[in-house]
Design a protein around this motif. Structure first.
Motif, PDB file in Angstrom:
ATOM      1  N   VAL A 151      12.848  81.778  21.503  1.00  0.00           N
ATOM      2  CA  VAL A 151      13.328  80.406  21.312  1.00  0.00           C
ATOM      3  C   VAL A 151      14.778  80.417  20.833  1.00  0.00           C
TER       4      VAL A 151
ATOM      5  N   ALA B 196      25.948  76.731  21.891  1.00  0.00           N
ATOM      6  CA  ALA B 196      25.728  77.044  23.306  1.00  0.00           C
ATOM      7  C   ALA B 196      26.889  77.824  23.893  1.00  0.00           C
TER       8      ALA B 196
ATOM      9  N   TYR C  40      13.140  80.915  35.056  1.00  0.00           N
ATOM     10  CA  TYR C  40      13.108  79.514  34.663  1.00  0.00           C
ATOM     11  C   TYR C  40      14.511  78.914  34.686  1.00  0.00           C
ATOM     12  N   VAL C  41      14.543  77.679  35.018  1.00  0.00           N
ATOM     13  CA  VAL C  41      15.813  76.962  34.970  1.00  0.00           C
ATOM     14  C   VAL C  41      16.121  76.650  33.512  1.00  0.00           C
ATOM     15  N   PRO C  42      17.305  77.015  33.056  1.00  0.00           N
ATOM     16  CA  PRO C  42      17.644  76.707  31.661  1.00  0.00           C
ATOM     17  C   PRO C  42      17.530  75.215  31.376  1.00  0.00           C
ATOM     18  N   LYS C  43      17.061  74.907  30.198  1.00  0.00           N
ATOM     19  CA  LYS C  43      16.889  73.493  29.836  1.00  0.00           C
ATOM     20  C   LYS C  43      17.669  73.190  28.568  1.00  0.00           C
ATOM     21  N   PRO C  44      18.143  71.981  28.465  1.00  0.00           N
ATOM     22  CA  PRO C  44      18.814  71.612  27.224  1.00  0.00           C
ATOM     23  C   PRO C  44      17.803  71.429  26.104  1.00  0.00           C
ATOM     24  N   LEU C  45      18.300  71.439  24.886  1.00  0.00           N
ATOM     25  CA  LEU C  45      17.408  71.122  23.778  1.00  0.00           C
ATOM     26  C   LEU C  45      16.856  69.717  23.987  1.00  0.00           C
TER      27      LEU C  45
ATOM     28  N   ARG D 225       9.327  79.384  25.060  1.00  0.00           N
ATOM     29  CA  ARG D 225       7.856  79.383  25.015  1.00  0.00           C
ATOM     30  C   ARG D 225       7.280  79.944  26.313  1.00  0.00           C
ATOM     31  N   GLN D 226       7.823  79.512  27.442  1.00  0.00           N
ATOM     32  CA  GLN D 226       7.325  80.016  28.724  1.00  0.00           C
ATOM     33  C   GLN D 226       7.505  81.535  28.813  1.00  0.00           C
TER      34      GLN D 226
ATOM     35  N   TYR E 261      16.654  81.200  24.137  1.00  0.00           N
ATOM     36  CA  TYR E 261      16.567  80.324  25.312  1.00  0.00           C
ATOM     37  C   TYR E 261      16.188  78.881  24.993  1.00  0.00           C
TER      38      TYR E 261
ATOM     39  N   PRO F 284      15.928  65.959  23.702  1.00  0.00           N
ATOM     40  CA  PRO F 284      16.605  64.871  22.994  1.00  0.00           C
ATOM     41  C   PRO F 284      15.885  64.504  21.702  1.00  0.00           C
TER      42      PRO F 284
END
Lengths: 405, 192
Positions: free
Chosen positions: B58, B134, B105-110, B67-68, B61, B112
């Protein structure tokens, strides 16, 4: 009294910790089950990962197949936070990098034609679309995130991505892409609202339209331009060489081919002369911040491949050295055993790797599928002998979905 | 060409190739299968490894992909039980497996909601902190979040990342320095 950075990170950690959902054994094994439940790789594309089972006893994973790009394009972003965020550079800082340095997968025309505009960006609302001679600009608002997306839709591609609103407000939302014409590039960006804002480039003054969109061609002999924004003039490095990127820290730079398709951030290495009996069957890469490319070489046994795996990064030798990997010197290059486990050859995989240049590290790998075991001569020595055959050949590569096979 | 060093430790090669010779369905039904842990054994293993593994991923990433990647790494451990059980630093090994898995996995933003809660609970946190984090290198971000965010010792971080403690210290120092620069914090604000 301001809070120290360490204290602020501690607060972030507290909140982050609350958002960690523990995993359990059923879920772990369920991941295995999901392979059987989703034999079609596209069927799980919405989960942003595709996994395909190929016959009992083996599996392969497929990265971002072309058909899945549509579904994930709106999710592309920098690790952790909104993409495109960048330093609010002071006026005296000489150079800054593109705001859309985190790339968005480009789409081929066939796929593009099937995408409703609103599907380009997940959970976003189209604010405005503006047709221009260089393509259609579209601005999207994100109701649930402090960011705005700017896309340039062209015949052959979609370029752009989300930008954090702070960057826009600071007047630093811009992008520079190559290949507009033979000797020029295209710069475009999004100006902040209600700001006196203009671009000075090659002796010309470019002002945004009423939507804040601005664009202009940039001749290849132009090495910089200036943004006049809320914080005064900011000089932008527009040197063609520097837009390729010279640093390997942070997200890789985005560049484009003459057709507007995003180029990989790494050197597109292939083998000049593959081993006897082996030919290049495909070389695909995933555009974007975690760009990875694999060149596949097929030979007599369809279940055994030779692969050249290119990735972006500069710390490969450091990592290898830190963990004490065996290394060799081949034609002046240091080549490490970088395979799984302790690096020595396994029955179905054998790999060596090296740092090619500042941006690129690469692996040359024998790999068996469907339980196929490697032949005795598919060993470290055979891989080391291929190192001198590595050459950069952009023409061999396509920005397709990445497959391991 | 001469061999100049020897090796002993594992590494993520970026290659995800694995056989699936065993059935999790049978395993859940209690059917004994060669090379697999018992239910109690694996559950105990997950309880022991998962918290640090997941926080490590975490920190690198973010909560979603982290988590994934954790699930993938532990799934890998289940199917490679013979291999993982003999590894000394299992969490560090699986962190590398998770790193490899994260590439899928496609990176994701934190989320909202997380940013909203952060702002609500800790209004003194500079809004530019997360974007500044970041912009750090992956290792710098991981180190600074683990040490200051999750309260890990530098030795623990060194164990997870399989780095020398001095390297961790250097990453931390540079990370804080870059954060200070980006947030324009005066030097009077101390390191920890």
């Amino acid at each position: 009294m301001p809070t120290s950075i360490a204290e602020q990170v501690r607060h972030l950690g507290e909140v982050l910790d609350d958002f960690i959902v523990d995993v359990n054994v059923e879920e772990i094994l369920g991941r295995v089950d999901s392979l059987d439940n989703h034999p079609d790789p596209d069927a799980v594309a919405s989960e942003a990962v595709t996994t395909e089972r190929r016959g009992r006893g083996s599996r392969r994973r497929t990265l971002l197949p072309a058909a899945a790009v549509v579904m994930i394009v709106g999710l592309v972003g920098s690790l952790w936070v909104v993409s495109g965020d960048r330093d609010p550079a002071p006026a005296n800082q000489p150079t800054v990098s593109p705001s859309t340095s985190v790339g968005v997968p480009s789409l081929n025309p066939e796929v593009l034609a099937t995408i409703p505009a609103e599907n380009l960006v997940a959970n976003a609302v189209l604010r405005v679309g503006v047709d221009t001679p260089v393509g259609r600009f579209e601005i999207y608002d994100h109701p649930d995130a402090p960011q705005t997306s700017l896309y340039l839709r062209r015949t052959e591609s979609v370029i752009g991505g989300p930008i954090d609103n702070i960057t826009i407000e600071e007047g630093l939302a811009w992008s520079l892409i190559g290949g507009e014409h033979e000797n020029s590039r295209l710069a475009f960006g999004l100006a902040p609202d209600n700001a006196d804002y203009w671009i000075e480039i090659g002796g010309r003054r470019i002002e945004p339209d009423t939507n804040g969109i601005w664009y202009t061609t940039v001749d290849d002999n132009v090495t910089s331009f200036t943004i006049h924004g809320p914080h005064g003039p900011v000089s932008i490095d527009a040197n063609p060489a520097s837009t390729i990127g010279t640093t390997a820290t942070g997200p890789p730079p985005t560049t484009t081919t003459p057709s507007g398709i995003e180029s990989p951030a790494f050197a597109p290495l292939v083998l000049n002369e593959p081993p006897d009996g082996y030919t290049l069957s495909s070389a695909g890469y995933t555009p974007g911040p975690d760009s990875v490319g694999i060149a596949h070489y097929s030979g007599p046994n369809p279940d055994i491949q030779l692969q050249v795996i290119n990735r972006y990064g500069s710390e490969f030798p450091q990592r290898m050295t830190e963990i004490g990997r065996t290394f060799y010197e081949v034609n002046g290059r240091i080549v490490f055993l970088d395979g799984e486990g302790d690096g020595s050859c396994l029955s179905d995989v054998c790999s060596v790797g090296l740092q090619w240049n500042e941006q690129t590290f690469t692996s040359i790998t024998w790999i068996g599928f469907e339980g196929a075991e490697l032949e005795p001569d598919m060993n470290i020595e055979s891989l080391l002998q291929l190192v001198p055959q590595l050459i950069a050949d952009p023409a061999a590569w396509t920005p397709t979905g990445l497959t391991e096979r | 060409m001469t061999e100049t060093s020897s090796v002993t430790r594992p590494l993520d090669s970026g290659i995800a190739v694995a056989d699936w010779p065993r059935s999790p369905v049978l395993w859940l039904m209690g059917v004994s299968q060669e090379g697999l842990p018992s239910g109690e054994e694996f559950t105990s293993f997950v309880r022991r490894v998962q918290p640090r593994l997941q926080r490590g991923l975490v920190a690198t990433y973010g909560p979603d992909v982290g988590r994934q990647a954790t699930v993938d790494a532990l799934s890998w451990a289940w199917e490679h039980w013979d291999q993982i059980r003999s590894v000394e630093n299992q969490t560090g090994y699986l962190y590398r497996v998770g790193q490899s898995a994260s590439r899928r996995y496609v990176p994701k933003p934190l989320p909202p909601e997380l940013l909203g809660e952060l702002e609500q609970r800790f209004p003194d946190v500079e809004p530019r902190l997360v974007p500044a984090l970041a912009r750090l290198s992956t290792q710098q971000r991981t180190v600074v979040v683990l040490v200051h965010g999750f309260g890990w010792s530098q030795a623990d971080v060194a164990g997870l990342l399989e780095l020398n403690p001095s390297t961790v210290r250097e990453h931390l120092s540079r990370a804080l320095s870059r954060l200070r620069d980006q947030l324009e914090v005066a030097n009077a604000h101390e390191y920890r």
